[in-house]
Design an enzyme around this catalytic site. Structure first.
Site, mmCIF file in Angstrom:
data_model
loop_
_atom_site.group_PDB
_atom_site.id
_atom_site.type_symbol
_atom_site.label_atom_id
_atom_site.label_comp_id
_atom_site.label_asym_id
_atom_site.label_seq_id
_atom_site.Cartn_x
_atom_site.Cartn_y
_atom_site.Cartn_z
ATOM 1 N N ASP A 74 0.729 -1.201 -0.054
ATOM 2 C CA ASP A 74 0.194 0.018 0.017
ATOM 3 C C ASP A 74 0.931 1.258 -0.060
ATOM 4 O O ASP A 74 2.233 1.349 0.233
ATOM 5 C CB ASP A 74 -1.015 -0.135 1.177
ATOM 6 C CG ASP A 74 -0.264 -0.354 2.539
ATOM 7 O OD1 ASP A 74 0.894 -0.450 2.584
ATOM 8 O OD2 ASP A 74 -0.944 -1.014 3.503
ATOM 9 N N ASN A 145 -6.914 -2.434 14.621
ATOM 10 C CA ASN A 145 -8.236 -2.605 14.435
ATOM 11 C C ASN A 145 -8.424 -4.022 13.250
ATOM 12 O O ASN A 145 -9.652 -4.044 12.851
ATOM 13 C CB ASN A 145 -8.816 -1.339 13.648
ATOM 14 C CG ASN A 145 -8.117 -1.050 12.358
ATOM 15 O OD1 ASN A 145 -7.186 -1.722 11.935
ATOM 16 N ND2 ASN A 145 -8.475 -0.110 11.630
ATOM 17 N N HIS A 147 -6.910 -4.575 10.574
ATOM 18 C CA HIS A 147 -6.573 -4.452 9.223
ATOM 19 C C HIS A 147 -5.359 -5.160 8.723
ATOM 20 O O HIS A 147 -4.355 -5.446 9.469
ATOM 21 C CB HIS A 147 -6.457 -2.880 8.772
ATOM 22 C CG HIS A 147 -5.345 -2.290 9.113
ATOM 23 N ND1 HIS A 147 -5.215 -0.809 9.176
ATOM 24 C CD2 HIS A 147 -4.116 -2.481 9.500
ATOM 25 C CE1 HIS A 147 -4.148 -0.400 9.406
ATOM 26 N NE2 HIS A 147 -3.267 -1.275 9.561
ATOM 27 N N GLU A 152 -9.334 -2.018 5.681
ATOM 28 C CA GLU A 152 -9.846 -1.684 7.069
ATOM 29 C C GLU A 152 -11.210 -2.576 7.427
ATOM 30 O O GLU A 152 -11.651 -3.030 6.594
ATOM 31 C CB GLU A 152 -10.352 -0.230 7.079
ATOM 32 C CG GLU A 152 -9.156 0.761 6.753
ATOM 33 C CD GLU A 152 -8.129 0.924 7.713
ATOM 34 O OE1 GLU A 152 -7.831 0.031 8.571
ATOM 35 O OE2 GLU A 152 -7.447 2.019 7.753
HETATM 36 P P1 PGA Z 1 2.800 -1.384 12.877
HETATM 37 O O1 PGA Z 1 1.619 -1.437 11.716
HETATM 38 O O2 PGA Z 1 3.853 -2.734 12.130
HETATM 39 O O3 PGA Z 1 3.449 -0.222 12.822
HETATM 40 O O4 PGA Z 1 2.222 -2.014 14.063
HETATM 41 C C1 PGA Z 1 0.920 -2.755 11.346
HETATM 42 C C2 PGA Z 1 -0.046 -2.432 10.512
HETATM 43 O O5 PGA Z 1 -0.909 -1.312 10.670
HETATM 44 O O6 PGA Z 1 -0.492 -3.055 9.618
#
Ligand code: PGA
Length: 253
Positions: A74, A145, A147, A152
């Protein structure tokens, strides 16, 4: 209850990252010996940083990544590559600057595409993945959350690469890096759940106590759009790599 989603608990995040780096190393070596490329799906965030350090170390020790093709999950929409928080910057700083992947083999969604061109751009991203032979191994993190990529809560399973709006929790999690929630982009280009499920193997890494709750829910819940990581129950070869903290809410045995 679907049963294919497995998990492995490692003493530390370093151990989990080293295990995945070794798996990638083997894949790269085997394919190089066959004169074939490896297609990796890559993630951003704090979670894969140790993995990327391990891969850089393997390269310093002589492993070539010249046969590797990468597709990132992304990118924020509206950010130039040069923006400090763009995933283009993150990937180059933490990984690509330290490897010998040919630049033309590196694919990161372009956050500067104009609205009217986004649909064809996303279709082109999918086509490029297919032309490369499909993703052999997709590396994922997980949001608080649930995702995966920027899929999301509410994301549907049959959607390929697309434009999405960031959820409140995602914006909150990114606010510090951007110097305030008001500076976090509200949209992103992301591979879809379909794109992720099409990868031949998926490894989702999660580290630290802050991920314990979502990891436990993702592993035990029925498949639901409310928690997109649960779609991995529908994959034949998906594994969570956890440290002990992220695994701390899983029931024993
Ligand atoms: P993080 O993010 O590795 O910074 O915890 C993970 C994500 O949001 O997929």
């Amino acid at each position: 209850m679907p049963a294919t989603l497995t998990h492995q608990v490692f003493p530390t995040a370093e151990d989990a990252s080293a295990a995945l780096a070794t798996e990638i190393e083997t894949l790269v070596r085997v394919r190089a010996s066959e004169n074939r490329p490896v297609v990796l799906g890559l993630a951003t965030g704090s979670t894969p940083i140790r993995l990327y350090s391990e891969l850089a170390q393997l390269h310093r020790m002589g492993l070539s990544f010249a046969n590797v093709i990468t597709f990132n999950l992304d990118e924020y929409l509206g950010l130039e590559r040069s923006h400090a928080e763009s995933y283009w910057q993150f990937m180059h700083f933490s990984l690509f600057d330290h490897l010998d992947i040919p630049p033309e083999n590196i694919h990161i969604p372009d956050g500067t595409i104009a609205d009217e061109d986004l649909a064809s751009y996303c279709a082109g991203y999918e086509a490029a993945i297919r032309e490369a032979g499909g993703i052999d191994l997709q590396v994922l993190g997980i949001g608080h959350n649930g995702h995966i990529g920027f899929n999301e809560p509410g994301s549907l399973p049959e959607v390929a690469t697309h434009v999405t709006s960031l959820n409140e929790i995602t914006i909150r999690d990114a606010a510090r890096a951007f110097g305030g929630a008001e500076f976090v982009p509200t949209r992103a280009i992301t591979m879809g759940v379909r794109t992720i499920l099409d990868a031949r193997r998926v490894v989702l890494m999660a580290f630290g106590t802050s991920k314990a709750q979502v990891v436990s829910e993702a592993l035990t819940s029925e498949v639901t759009a409310d928690l997109p990581a649960t779609y991995l129950h529908n994959h034949q070869d998906a594994t969570f790599y956890l440290d002990e903290e992220a695994a701390s809410m899983l029931s024993q045995g």
